[in-house]
Design a protein around this motif. Structure first.
Motif, PDB file in Angstrom:
ATOM      1  N   GLN A 148       0.812  -1.214   0.000  1.00 48.17           N
ATOM      2  CA  GLN A 148       0.000   0.000   0.000  1.00 48.17           C
ATOM      3  C   GLN A 148       0.848   1.267   0.000  1.00 48.17           C
ATOM      4  N   LEU A 149       2.111   1.100   0.305  1.00 50.62           N
ATOM      5  CA  LEU A 149       2.956   2.247   0.642  1.00 50.62           C
ATOM      6  C   LEU A 149       3.121   3.226  -0.513  1.00 50.62           C
ATOM      7  N   ILE A 150       3.527   2.761  -1.670  1.00 45.25           N
ATOM      8  CA  ILE A 150       3.850   3.669  -2.777  1.00 45.25           C
ATOM      9  C   ILE A 150       2.622   4.450  -3.229  1.00 45.25           C
ATOM     10  N   ALA A 151       1.511   3.743  -3.459  1.00 45.98           N
ATOM     11  CA  ALA A 151       0.287   4.413  -3.896  1.00 45.98           C
ATOM     12  C   ALA A 151      -0.244   5.337  -2.803  1.00 45.98           C
ATOM     13  N   GLY A 152      -0.156   4.894  -1.545  1.00 49.88           N
ATOM     14  CA  GLY A 152      -0.665   5.696  -0.438  1.00 49.88           C
ATOM     15  C   GLY A 152       0.113   6.988  -0.240  1.00 49.88           C
ATOM     16  N   VAL A 153       1.437   6.890  -0.295  1.00 48.67           N
ATOM     17  CA  VAL A 153       2.264   8.083  -0.125  1.00 48.67           C
ATOM     18  C   VAL A 153       2.075   9.042  -1.295  1.00 48.67           C
ATOM     19  N   SER A 154       1.945   8.518  -2.487  1.00 47.27           N
ATOM     20  CA  SER A 154       1.728   9.367  -3.661  1.00 47.27           C
ATOM     21  C   SER A 154       0.413  10.138  -3.544  1.00 47.27           C
ATOM     22  N   HIS A 155      -0.636   9.434  -3.102  1.00 50.23           N
ATOM     23  CA  HIS A 155      -1.933  10.078  -2.914  1.00 50.23           C
ATOM     24  C   HIS A 155      -1.854  11.136  -1.817  1.00 50.23           C
ATOM     25  N   THR A 156      -1.154  10.823  -0.733  1.00 49.46           N
ATOM     26  CA  THR A 156      -0.980  11.775   0.363  1.00 49.46           C
ATOM     27  C   THR A 156      -0.264  13.029  -0.105  1.00 49.46           C
ATOM     28  N   ALA A 157       0.833  12.844  -0.845  1.00 50.61           N
ATOM     29  CA  ALA A 157       1.599  13.989  -1.339  1.00 50.61           C
ATOM     30  C   ALA A 157       0.767  14.866  -2.264  1.00 50.61           C
ATOM     31  N   GLN A 158      -0.080  14.236  -3.076  1.00 49.32           N
ATOM     32  CA  GLN A 158      -0.932  15.017  -3.984  1.00 49.32           C
ATOM     33  C   GLN A 158      -1.960  15.835  -3.213  1.00 49.32           C
ATOM     34  N   ILE A 159      -2.522  15.263  -2.157  1.00 54.97           N
ATOM     35  CA  ILE A 159      -3.481  15.992  -1.330  1.00 54.97           C
ATOM     36  C   ILE A 159      -2.802  17.188  -0.674  1.00 54.97           C
ATOM     37  N   VAL A 160      -1.614  16.981  -0.112  1.00 54.49           N
ATOM     38  CA  VAL A 160      -0.877  18.084   0.527  1.00 54.49           C
ATOM     39  C   VAL A 160      -0.561  19.174  -0.486  1.00 54.49           C
ATOM     40  N   LEU A 161      -0.130  18.775  -1.676  1.00 56.14           N
ATOM     41  CA  LEU A 161       0.206  19.740  -2.721  1.00 56.14           C
ATOM     42  C   LEU A 161      -1.017  20.548  -3.147  1.00 56.14           C
ATOM     43  N   ASP A 162      -2.152  19.879  -3.310  1.00 58.41           N
ATOM     44  CA  ASP A 162      -3.377  20.559  -3.737  1.00 58.41           C
ATOM     45  C   ASP A 162      -3.896  21.510  -2.666  1.00 58.41           C
ATOM     46  N   ARG A 163      -3.902  21.066  -1.406  1.00 62.29           N
ATOM     47  CA  ARG A 163      -4.421  21.937  -0.352  1.00 62.29           C
ATOM     48  C   ARG A 163      -3.491  23.125  -0.118  1.00 62.29           C
ATOM     49  N   ALA A 164      -2.199  22.931  -0.296  1.00 65.16           N
ATOM     50  CA  ALA A 164      -1.272  24.057  -0.190  1.00 65.16           C
ATOM     51  C   ALA A 164      -1.579  25.105  -1.257  1.00 65.16           C
ATOM     52  N   ALA A 165      -1.836  24.641  -2.470  1.00 65.20           N
ATOM     53  CA  ALA A 165      -2.166  25.574  -3.561  1.00 65.20           C
ATOM     54  C   ALA A 165      -3.455  26.327  -3.275  1.00 65.20           C
ATOM     55  N   ASP A 166      -4.418  25.679  -2.620  1.00 61.77           N
ATOM     56  CA  ASP A 166      -5.673  26.352  -2.273  1.00 61.77           C
ATOM     57  C   ASP A 166      -5.431  27.555  -1.366  1.00 61.77           C
ATOM     58  N   PHE A 167      -4.394  27.485  -0.536  1.00 61.37           N
ATOM     59  CA  PHE A 167      -4.074  28.574   0.383  1.00 61.37           C
ATOM     60  C   PHE A 167      -3.007  29.508  -0.173  1.00 61.37           C
ATOM     61  N   GLY A 168      -2.663  29.337  -1.449  1.00 64.94           N
ATOM     62  CA  GLY A 168      -1.651  30.185  -2.056  1.00 64.94           C
ATOM     63  C   GLY A 168      -0.237  29.830  -1.653  1.00 64.94           C
ATOM     64  N   LEU A 169      -0.046  28.623  -1.112  1.00 65.43           N
ATOM     65  CA  LEU A 169       1.276  28.186  -0.669  1.00 65.43           C
ATOM     66  C   LEU A 169       1.918  27.318  -1.735  1.00 65.43           C
ATOM     67  N   LYS A 170       3.235  27.417  -1.845  1.00 66.10           N
ATOM     68  CA  LYS A 170       3.983  26.637  -2.817  1.00 66.10           C
ATOM     69  C   LYS A 170       5.034  25.819  -2.079  1.00 66.10           C
ATOM     70  N   LEU A 171       5.121  24.532  -2.419  1.00 63.89           N
ATOM     71  CA  LEU A 171       6.080  23.655  -1.754  1.00 63.89           C
ATOM     72  C   LEU A 171       7.421  23.686  -2.460  1.00 63.89           C
ATOM     73  N   THR A 172       8.489  23.539  -1.668  1.00 63.75           N
ATOM     74  CA  THR A 172       9.834  23.443  -2.222  1.00 63.75           C
ATOM     75  C   THR A 172      10.085  21.996  -2.608  1.00 63.75           C
ATOM     76  N   LEU A 173      10.004  21.687  -3.888  1.00 71.46           N
ATOM     77  CA  LEU A 173      10.131  20.309  -4.362  1.00 71.46           C
ATOM     78  C   LEU A 173      11.580  20.013  -4.716  1.00 71.46           C
ATOM     79  N   SER A 174      12.363  19.688  -3.694  1.00 69.51           N
ATOM     80  CA  SER A 174      13.759  19.309  -3.897  1.00 69.51           C
ATOM     81  C   SER A 174      14.110  18.230  -2.879  1.00 69.51           C
TER      82      SER A 174
END
Length: 307
Positions: free
Chosen positions: A262-288
């Protein structure tokens, strides 16, 4: 200063200052990314902002996420660090796969959308300018615009129109200059790093972002729920949801996975949710690799194939 607080109108000189570059590392560097900008402002203005900060402490303490540390008093960097370490040690002891998603918000204090914190009565085109510079795609632009037009975080948490008016006044008509330049720049976003209110105001935005992210993770079935603790010394008789831990603008999200598959798919889904909700608040993640990354420990049946 009493007159300023009662009328919610601070002098223009308190709204800005000299922008100064401070190195992030001890070694000298000619790269701009190795420096951060700090505002050197008027002493009386900082004293007034420090007074407002004390008024906001109670409001943020009651609204902040359970493991949000940094701006509130009696919180130290050791607490979220020990939380993550204890989580990983528990996963290792029970032989369960675990991940910790570390998230770094890029230019967090500089990009903060002020209209989320207080009803900033700035120029008519201020919201349009902020949205254009953030360059958010749909549906994140519409989500942010809807929140900007709704109830502000300070008023909702404090129920004090005067305090909200003071914060709104602090955030409008702000400016900075660089020594020797002779030019003055007006700013429309950010919480002005170097000011006593900077981390506190960003804390309101971060708390709303964390709580909304945790709700969506729970709805998607991605939250980790720990069973009631056992033993005579245990004080927890209920299930505990593992939440996000944060310090200033850095976030750690621990998760357990009953099956390594479950790990790979679960973490990918989690990261996408965090990325989307950050964008909703005008926040940008440092992807490095050294900023936003996942720490993985794999255990149990099927762990060899996952590795």
């Amino acid at each position: 200063m009493l007159k300023v607080a009662l009328t919610a109108q601070e002098p223009l000189a308190w709204k800005g200052g000299y922008l100064t570059a401070l190195p992030k590392r001890t070694a000298p560097s000619a790269n701009c990314v190795d420096y951060r900008s700090i505002l050197l402002s008027d002493v009386l203005g900082k004293a007034y902002h420090r007074h407002l900060r004390q008024r906001l402490v109670t409001a943020l303490s009651g609204q902040a996420a359970a493991l949000q540390f940094g701006p509130t008093p009696q919180s130290s960097l050791e607490l979220p660090a020990l939380y993550v370490r204890a989580f990983l040690q528990g996963a290792q002891a029970t032989k369960v796969s675990a991940t910790v998603l570390f998230v770094d918000i890029k230019e967090a204090f500089y990009r903060m959308v002020r209209q989320l914190v207080a009803p900033v009565p700035d120029e008519a085109d201020a919201i349009f300018i902020v949205l254009e510079r953030l360059a958010l795609p749909e549906p994140h632009r519409s989500a942010l615009q809807a929140m900007m037009g709704g109830a502000d975080l300070v008023t909702v948490s404090q129920q004090s129109p005067l305090l909200a008016a003071c914060i709104a006044d602090v955030l409008q008509h702000t400016w900075f200059t660089v020594r020797g330049s002779g030019q003055y720049t007006s700013t429309k976003a950010g919480s002005r790093p170097g000011d006593p209110l900077a981390d506190m105001l960003f804390g309101f935005v971060l708390s709303a972002f964390l709580r909304q992210t945790e709700r969506e993770l729970e709805g998607a079935g991605l939250s980790t729920v720990l069973p009631p603790s056992a033993g005579p010394l245990s004080a927890d008789s209920h299930e505990q949801t593992v939440g996000c831990a944060s310090w200033a603008d850095d976030i750690a999200l621990p998760q357990l996975w009953s099956e390594p598959g479950q790990l790979i798919a679960g973490v990918s889904h989690t990261a996408q949710i965090v990325l989307d909700r950050a964008a909703d608040f005008g926040l940008k993640l440092t992807l490095s690799p050294t900023k936003t990354a996942v720490l993985v420990t794999v255990a149990g049946a099927g762990s060899v194939a996952i590795r």
